[in-house]
Enzyme design. Structure first.
Site, PDB file in Angstrom:
ATOM      1  N   TYR A 132       0.890  -1.161  -0.034  1.00  0.00           N
ATOM      2  CA  TYR A 132      -0.053  -0.060   0.171  1.00  0.00           C
ATOM      3  C   TYR A 132       0.927   1.161  -0.050  1.00  0.00           C
ATOM      4  O   TYR A 132       1.426   1.338   1.110  1.00  0.00           O
ATOM      5  CB  TYR A 132      -0.985   0.026   1.396  1.00  0.00           C
ATOM      6  CG  TYR A 132      -2.052   1.034   1.392  1.00  0.00           C
ATOM      7  CD1 TYR A 132      -2.130   2.159   0.727  1.00  0.00           C
ATOM      8  CD2 TYR A 132      -2.636   1.080   2.562  1.00  0.00           C
ATOM      9  CE1 TYR A 132      -2.906   3.259   0.842  1.00  0.00           C
ATOM     10  CE2 TYR A 132      -3.747   1.705   2.801  1.00  0.00           C
ATOM     11  CZ  TYR A 132      -3.829   3.103   1.975  1.00  0.00           C
ATOM     12  OH  TYR A 132      -4.670   3.862   2.193  1.00  0.00           O
ATOM     13  N   LYS A 160      -1.567  -1.494  -3.706  1.00  0.00           N
ATOM     14  CA  LYS A 160      -2.703  -0.300  -3.990  1.00  0.00           C
ATOM     15  C   LYS A 160      -1.645   0.845  -4.107  1.00  0.00           C
ATOM     16  O   LYS A 160      -1.041   1.276  -3.307  1.00  0.00           O
ATOM     17  CB  LYS A 160      -3.585  -0.231  -2.665  1.00  0.00           C
ATOM     18  CG  LYS A 160      -4.540   1.041  -2.817  1.00  0.00           C
ATOM     19  CD  LYS A 160      -4.982   1.264  -1.449  1.00  0.00           C
ATOM     20  CE  LYS A 160      -5.929   2.520  -1.978  1.00  0.00           C
ATOM     21  NZ  LYS A 160      -6.521   3.189  -0.485  1.00  0.00           N
TER      22      LYS A 160
END
Length: 293
Positions: A132, A160
């Protein structure tokens, strides 16, 4: 292959800033009804304002409410590897579909340090781990070359990207194309369709808290190869994002816009956004402009 839209779910609080799991469960049901998957305890979920135990209680409730109807991810990232690993193990016990790990924050990390951080967490759990990246908030950035090395780890299954730079997202998508099993999820709401067209597995969107049906429409239209419909949904999503985010800090504004629609979600924990009558009026003006009730 179908695409997946995760909504970076808000965390609900009562008037005394206590965790409100009943209201949070209602938001889970709302997203499930729209057909969206859930990402909890992320940037839009006030994760940095939650205690360790609150995060565990939150995910117990979110996973219980969602059941197996939609995938549930959660962010386990903390500044130190030790506590990130502990939290990831708790999420693993709950039975999540994926564990996202935000880059360490406050601590200035080398690429080698981050690589060891992510690998250690991925070694400790059974659930697939997703990197992330959100450098504007953590001041640490996963270079694409580092992501490529981590993509070879057997339990790191994707990333992400919330950096907002299209060229970085493109570089991560290239990593995904060259890896055997590595998914890329777009974080910036204005790049959802572009990311899908360039090979992303889906998106993880904060704005979906306010516009769940528009997000679901965008994904469904893309998967149906209806480009005109997908472009129309993306245009609405982008325009609303632009108007709302002019007013201040995006995650707090998403929560406040949702509060203007449904006060049961509560305010953000302080000091993220002090409720302000003039700002609420401006938010309601934006909601009305897009006919959002």
């Amino acid at each position: 292959m179908t695409s997946t839209a995760f909504v970076a779910l808000v965390t609900c609080f009562d008037n005394d800033e206590n965790l409100d799991l009943k209201a949070t469960r209602a938001q889970v049901r709302r997203q499930v009804a729209a057909g969206n998957a859930i990402m909890a305890a992320g940037t839009n979920g006030d994760f940095s304002a939650l205690t360790f135990d609150e995060k565990v209680r939150l995910l117990d409730a979110v996973k219980d409410e969602a059941g197996d109807k939609v995938p549930v991810f959660a962010n386990a990232g903390m500044p130190a590897t030790y506590e990130t690993e502990r939290l990831a193990k708790e999420f693993d016990r709950i039975g999540l579909d994926g564990i996202a790990v935000i880059t360490p924050y406050f601590i200035d990390c080398t690429q080698d340090g981050m690589e060891r951080h992510f690998a250690r967490v991925a070694d400790a759990v059974q659930a697939p781990v997703y990197l992330y990246d959100i450098p504007a908030r953590t001041q640490n950035h996963i270079e694409p070359q580092t992501a490529a090395r981590l993509a070879k780890h057997g339990n790191i299954k994707g990333i992400k990207d919330s950096g907002g730079a299209q060229d970085t997202l493109a570089a991560y998508l290239e990593v995904g194309r060259n890896a055997a099993d590595f998914e890329v999820y777009s974080g910036p709401d204005h790049l959802v369709l572009w990311a899908l067209q360039n090979g992303a597995a889906g998106c993880i969107s904060g704005l979906g808290n306010v516009l769940p049906d528009t997000l679901a429409e965008l994904i469904a239209a893309f998967d149906a190869n209806d480009l005109a419909r997908a472009e129309a949904a993306q245009a609405r999503y982008t325009a609303f994002r632009t108007d709302l985010y002019k007013l201040g800090y995006p995650p707090a504004l998403v929560k406040r816009a949702l509060w203007c629609m449904d006060p049961s979600v509560g305010a953000s924990r302080q000091p993220a956004l002090v409720p302000n009558a003039d700002q609420d009026k401006a938010i309601r003006h934006v909601l009305a402009k897009y006919d959002i009730a």
